[in-house]
Design a protein around this motif. Structure first.
Motif, PDB file in Angstrom:
ATOM      1  N   HIS A 130     -71.148  20.217  34.117  1.00 14.82           N
ATOM      2  CA  HIS A 130     -72.497  19.402  34.523  1.00 14.82           C
ATOM      3  C   HIS A 130     -73.388  20.051  33.348  1.00 14.82           C
ATOM      4  O   HIS A 130     -74.380  19.442  33.068  1.00 14.82           O
ATOM      5  CB  HIS A 130     -73.283  20.115  35.744  1.00 14.82           C
ATOM      6  N   VAL A 153     -75.604  21.289  39.727  1.00 13.16           N
ATOM      7  CA  VAL A 153     -76.634  19.720  38.909  1.00 13.16           C
ATOM      8  C   VAL A 153     -77.799  20.896  38.122  1.00 13.16           C
ATOM      9  O   VAL A 153     -77.592  20.793  37.289  1.00 13.16           O
ATOM     10  CB  VAL A 153     -76.488  19.288  40.144  1.00 13.16           C
ATOM     11  N   SER A 163     -80.371  15.552  33.375  1.00 10.82           N
ATOM     12  CA  SER A 163     -78.606  15.556  34.284  1.00 10.82           C
ATOM     13  C   SER A 163     -78.791  14.418  34.591  1.00 10.82           C
ATOM     14  O   SER A 163     -79.324  13.421  34.558  1.00 10.82           O
ATOM     15  CB  SER A 163     -79.348  16.745  35.997  1.00 10.82           C
ATOM     16  N   HIS A 167     -77.194  12.116  40.585  1.00 15.44           N
ATOM     17  CA  HIS A 167     -76.254  14.175  41.181  1.00 15.44           C
ATOM     18  C   HIS A 167     -77.473  14.670  42.255  1.00 15.44           C
ATOM     19  O   HIS A 167     -76.869  15.676  43.039  1.00 15.44           O
ATOM     20  CB  HIS A 167     -75.440  15.029  39.698  1.00 15.44           C
TER      21      HIS A 167
END
Length: 489
Positions: A130, A153, A163, A167
């Motif tokens: 991530h 995340v 990000s 997600h």
């Protein structure tokens, strides 16, 4: 304090590791790396890493490299190579790779020799993934990626600054929707509901001629706006989140200040009920536009100043009465506010070009055979969908100097039936999902259809819900939802 664990040099090795050391030395001894093979043999004998002999009492005895070669005469110098060559085909029979016919010991993902069925069917990202960026953007996940941990995340966003939205707000968050609150706030049916631009406040308009403002978090009533003399037909919030416009069957448009909850303007130019209201996304300095359609067959463009909140008394007006009794029913602005599409009871879809204070009509599209009572522009592209009581929805786009449409027939069935279905279907509402991959159509057969254009731009119905035998009249999608099946309400 914690005691350090055994180092790699001092730990006991398994029999498999000892045999692997022997096979590596055997493989190197027959190739061009003979010096490396001699050095490796010395290291193996020094650290006692070669396979040991166990006597009948269970005691271990060291063996030399030459003794092992003599003992395992069936093991040739290419034995390790043959093992590696056999692993790939054996694994491919059980778990298919993404690229067939390519043999590599260094593959990753679905081409890795360490892959498992669970890892292929339900891939999981480790937390460090991530944080990884490609061209200043988060990595593109596989379609069947297991929903990542929100904590990972958010930590990745903290470290990288980016990000993926799907997600951070994944679909499973909305999988268990529960009733948040139930309030009896109006004395008649409620047909108009809207959020403000922050999502903190809810506006409701009802047939009791009242508009109420609610706090979304605890459903507390904050204010009641009075002024209309008849049923509320539509409400809209401007993009600056400072004004609320409301239309009614009393043929009047009222504009309210959201900060003071007081009326700012009363607009009267229609001779019929107000059917739709839209604030234009486009801005020209301090000038803004409020658009309204009415049952009198007119489209009005109201110009106002965003600094002073002053509305001009006379709008730019288009009278669209191709036949007696024609009404304008619905409208939708393009994402940038340059184009406006409207639908009417005379079966015609009209498109307007909004530029400055001189909007102009650029086309009339006569393709539907009955009234067009739902229309919606896509969120990111210059195309829109129109729905009609003739049982079809059409996706319109301007291509090569002409308007082209893709037809979606509501009578399409998933399973063939022996009897001819002569039921007449009508489209009551249309919408796009957040990423414009799907079109939603609410149909009079108590269902909701979802459609998407394939590579040949032919519409196919892919999903149909039954709405408990109640006609569906409104479809909306979550603004944060990018993937998955669209919502219905």
């Amino acid at each position: 304090m914690m005691k350090p664990g055994p180092s790699r040099e001092n730990r006991e090795i398994s029999s498999i590791e000892a045999e692997l050391y022997f096979l590596i030395a055997r493989f190197l001894s027959s190739g061009p790396c003979s010096d490396a093979a001699q050095a490796l043999r010395k290291e193996l004998e020094k650290h006692k890493l070669l396979p040991k002999r166990i006597d009948w009492e269970g005691r271990e005895h060291e063996r030399s490299f030459e003794n092992l070669v003599e003992l395992y005469r069936h093991v040739t110098s290419n034995h390790l190579l043959h093992i590696c060559q056999r692993l790939g085909p054996l694994l491919d029979k059980d778990i298919k790779p993404s690229v067939c016919g390519v043999q590599s010991l260094l593959g990753s993902g679905s081409n890795s020799l360490l892959r498992t069925k669970d890892a292929i069917l339900n891939p999981r990202w480790p937390p460090v993934t991530h944080v990884v960026m490609h061209h200043q953007r988060p990595l593109l996940p596989p379609n069947n990626l297991v929903i990542p941990n929100v904590g990972h995340v958010l930590k990745g966003r903290e470290m990288s600054g980016h990000s993926r939205l799907d997600h951070t707000f994944s679909n499973h968050i909305y999988a268990k929707v529960a009733l948040h609150a139930r309030k009896l706030g109006h004395l008649a049916a409620v047909y108009c509901v809207a959020f403000d631009r922050t999502g903190k406040y809810i506006f409701t308009g009802a047939d009791d001629a009242l508009i109420k403002i609610w706090y979304a978090e605890n459903s507390r009533l904050l204010a009641t706006l009075r002024g209309h003399n008849s049923e509320i037909t539509d409400i809209a919030v401007n993009y600056e989140n400072t004004l609320l416009a409301s239309g009614s069957c009393d043929k009047i448009i009222r504009v309210w200040c959201l900060r003071t909850k007081t009326p700012l303007a009363v607009l009267s130019a229609h001779t019929g009920m107000i059917t739709s209201l839209q604030f234009c996304p486009q801005s020209h300095g301090e000038n803004r536009i409020l658009m309204s359609t009415g049952g009198d067959g007119c489209v009005c463009f109201w110009f106002w100043n965003v600094t002073t909140n002053k509305f001009e008394s006379k709008p730019g007006k288009f009278i669209e009465k191709s036949r007696a009794g024609a009404q304008m029913l619905c409208s939708s602005f393009s994402p940038g506010g340059v184009f406006l599409a409207t639908g009417s009871s005379d079966h015609v879809v009209r498109v307007y070009f909004v530029h400055g204070k001189t909007p102009e009509k650029i086309c009339e599209l006569e393709a539907h055979t009955e009234r067009v009572d739902s229309i919606c522009y896509s969120n990111t592209e210059e195309r829109f969908v129109s729905g009609s009581c003739d049982g079809t929805a059409r996706i319109w786009r301007y291509d090569r100097q002409e308007w082209k449409s893709i037809i979606l027939h509501m009578a399409t069935k998933f399973e063939p039936t022996s009897e001819d279905d002569k039921t007449k279907y009508g489209v009551t509402m249309v919408a796009w999902n957040a990423d414009d991959r799907y079109v939603l159509t609410a149909v009079t057969d108590c269902g909701i259809g979802t459609a998407f254009p394939d590579d040949k731009l032919v519409m196919k119905i892919t999903l149909l819900w039954e709405a408990d035998h109640l006609e569906t009249t409104i479809t909306e999608t979550l603004p944060l939802q990018g993937q998955g099946a669209p919502n219905k309400c």
